[in-house]
Design an enzyme around this catalytic site. Structure first.
Site, PDB file in Angstrom:
ATOM      1  N   LYS A 290      41.844  47.120  49.771  1.00 48.87           N
ATOM      2  CA  LYS A 290      43.269  47.260  49.479  1.00 48.87           C
ATOM      3  C   LYS A 290      43.729  48.704  49.690  1.00 48.87           C
ATOM      4  O   LYS A 290      43.016  49.653  49.363  1.00 48.87           O
ATOM      5  CB  LYS A 290      43.533  46.827  48.035  1.00 48.87           C
ATOM      6  CG  LYS A 290      44.991  46.788  47.606  1.00 48.87           C
ATOM      7  CD  LYS A 290      45.079  46.324  46.157  1.00 48.87           C
ATOM      8  CE  LYS A 290      46.517  46.207  45.668  1.00 48.87           C
ATOM      9  NZ  LYS A 290      46.567  45.759  44.251  1.00 48.87           N
TER      10      LYS A 290
ATOM     11  N   SER B  12      49.416  41.823  43.605  1.00 49.29           N
ATOM     12  CA  SER B  12      49.796  42.719  44.684  1.00 49.29           C
ATOM     13  C   SER B  12      48.754  42.850  45.805  1.00 49.29           C
ATOM     14  O   SER B  12      49.037  43.432  46.855  1.00 49.29           O
ATOM     15  CB  SER B  12      50.066  44.131  44.128  1.00 49.29           C
ATOM     16  OG  SER B  12      48.929  44.673  43.502  1.00 49.29           O
TER      17      SER B  12
ATOM     18  N   SER C 232      46.766  41.018  39.805  1.00 48.16           N
ATOM     19  CA  SER C 232      46.895  41.344  41.224  1.00 48.16           C
ATOM     20  C   SER C 232      45.698  41.001  42.087  1.00 48.16           C
ATOM     21  O   SER C 232      45.788  41.066  43.314  1.00 48.16           O
ATOM     22  CB  SER C 232      47.235  42.830  41.392  1.00 48.16           C
ATOM     23  OG  SER C 232      48.547  43.084  40.969  1.00 48.16           O
TER      24      SER C 232
END
Length: 544
Positions: free
Chosen positions: A150, A227, A251
């Site tokens: 990420k 996210s 997330s």
């Protein structure tokens, strides 16, 4: 408007009242505040080494998880089996992946899983791994396995943007601890993945110029969840069997649920977040998104070690997989608050109830429990995470306000209205909620809930231009996730079915602090319940 005089003194106070935050202000809580949800292990002698360990128990590497009939995702051992047998090399697989990434970006709409990657770097890592397998000296069970990370975590030489258009102006020169460990393990780091801007959202919608919105491989007209949107899309689309995300309010677990893969949020402090954007220091955990529970176990075993640069996990107990591969679940007590459990989409409730029935048939005892003060915990979690994010972004909120997505602006503007008293009050509630859980875990081994209260929401054309800000979607996606972040307990989501529209449904297993082993034990059995895995609309088989 949110940051205008009218917004700050009229609109934001109205939003706080509309979202019931005045409830926390009215409470009288006598407990002392808890700022970090750290719980000392029952018997920790701090014998854990601070270096990556490749001594993963043989059972973890040899036991094949149940894949059902028909399609199945390619898992870590599928890659390494090819490498060891010589039927494929990491270099050949890397070339296949590069073609897949290029194809995924040229389709309409583009997948948008990876936002920064470098073909030459991928091939360089793959060639080094190929040489190690040729010499029969692989570094670890992840050697040659493609992974993504990420954008919230530092990865050399990419820009450390965290989903924004204003951070990470220069290429990164140092790796996050997780990145370093993956490199040491020989993994092929494909690049950095898309995310909701600053992690402040659960859909993955990100219309800024460097990112765009990642698409759900099960239906490209639906969100991936966020996210950690790109990490979930990359795994579900077959670009890699393992990706790394971060989880401050679901997330990791929300996108894993929406994209039909496995997601692990370990105990707070279990996996180092050093080198990650310190947006919310008391709620965020890093964790893997994977093709299978077995893959989550392998990643967890390699990453869950103390890091001197990350103090929250220094006293963690050694990783253990004791009892994970038992043939049944006899002796396990699984707690369910049925009112809370069923407060979701009916299709989700039905699928998850059927999964619970499967666990019961394997010998687990289902215990009716009550999760007290969940509304207070939900609101307190929001106060903590937004207060911490707003404080860390104080300079950027002023300087780069006009460069932020609209939903980011409004969320941070609301966070600016929380006071020090609100934060202390929420931290007092954290003490209470953690005490409730300690008492519950004296009677049950796990707590079960659905992964989310809704399936992946549809993408509207306007979302791709202005962003997405819908309180119902936000609440339903985070509903079952916030407890884990607020209190620091470990959580695992496992896909157990599909809606009538073909969208994935997952169940969540939560356990007491540091007891990830029981999550894996139950998770492996839940994979047996899923007799069929539907193939995503967007999927690349890179092992050919």
């Amino acid at each position: 408007l949110a940051n205008s005089v009218a917004g700050q003194f009229v609109l934001m106070p109205l939003m706080l009242r509309a979202n019931k935050f005045d409830l926390i202000r009215r409470l009288i809580i006598e407990e002392d505040p808890t700022f970090f949800p750290i719980v000392s292990p029952d018997s920790c002698k701090n014998e854990h080494k601070t270096e990556s360990s490749t001594n993963i128990p043989k059972d973890v590497l040899q036991k094949r998880t149940h894949t059902g009939i028909g399609f199945s995702f390619k898992c870590i051992l599928d890659y390494t089996d090819h490498y060891r047998s010589g039927t494929l090399t990491p270099s050949q697989v890397a070339e296949n992946i590069i073609r897949a990434i290029e194809d995924s970006e040229n389709m309409n709409p583009p997948l948008k899983a990876l936002v920064q990657w470098d073909q030459k770097l991928i091939l360089k890592m793959a060639d080094a791994s190929t040489a190690r397998y040729r010499d029969k000296t692989p570094l670890s069970p992840l050697d040659g396995v493609p992974v993504c990370i990420k954008e919230e975590l530092k990865v050399v030489p990419f820009h450390y943007r965290a989903g924004t258009a204003f951070l990470g102006k220069e290429p990164e020169t140092s790796d996050a601890t997780i990145t370093k460990k993956l490199r040491e393990a020989g993994a092929i780091i494909l690049g950095v993945t898309n995310m909701h801007e600053l992690g402040i959202g659960t859909t993955g919608c990100n219309p800024n110029r460097f990112h765009g919105t990642a698409r759900n491989p099960y239906n490209p007209q639906h969100f991936t969840g966020g996210s950690s949107s790109g990490s979930a899309a990359a795994v579900a689309a077959g670009l890699c069997p393992l990706a790394i995300g971060t989880d401050g309010g679901g997330s990791v677990r929300i996108p894993a649920t929406f994209c039909g893969i496995v997601g692990l949020k370990g105990t707070f402090g279990r996996i180092s977040c050093n080198g990650g954007l310190p947006l919310s220091f008391s709620t965020v955990s890093a964790g893997p998104l994977c093709s299978s529970v077995q893959d989550a176990m392998i990643a967890y075993a390699l990453l869950a070690v103390p890091d001197p640069k990350y103090p929250h996990g220094l006293l963690q107990p050694p990783v253990s997989f004791d009892g994970v591969f038992t043939s049944d679940l006899k002796g396990l007590k699984l707690g369910i608050d049925w009112d809370f459990f069923k407060d979701c989409n009916p299709e989700i409730a039905e699928a998850c109830q059927q999964a619970v029935g499967h666990l019961k048939c394997l010998g687990a005892s289902i215990v009716d429990i009550r999760l007290p003060e969940m509304e207070e915990a939900r609101l307190s979690h929001v106060i903590c995470i937004l207060s911490e994010m707003r404080a860390w972004l104080e300079h950027d909120f002023t300087k780069h306000y006009n460069e932020m997505n609209l939903d980011t602006r409004s969320t941070l503007a609301m966070g600016s209205k929380f006071t020090a008293v609100d934060y202390i009050q929420a931290s007092r509630q954290k003490t209470r909620t953690m005490k409730f859980l300690k008492d519950l875990f004296a009677d049950v081994n796990c707590i079960l809930t659905p992964g989310t209260a809704c399936t992946a929401p549809a993408i509207l054309p306007s979302d791709l231009i202005t962003g997405q800000s819908d309180i119902t979607t936000l609440t339903e996606s985070m509903k079952y996730c916030q407890l884990g972040n607020f209190t620091g307990i470990p959580c695992l989501v496992i896909p157990v079915g599909y809606s009538s529209a073909g969208l994935p449904i997952s169940i969540q297993v939560m356990a007491k602090w540091w007891d990830e082993a029981v999550l894996f034990r139950v998770g492996l059995k839940l994979e047996e319940f899923r007799t069929e895995t539907k193939k995503p609309i967007i999927y690349y088989d890179t092992l050919f």
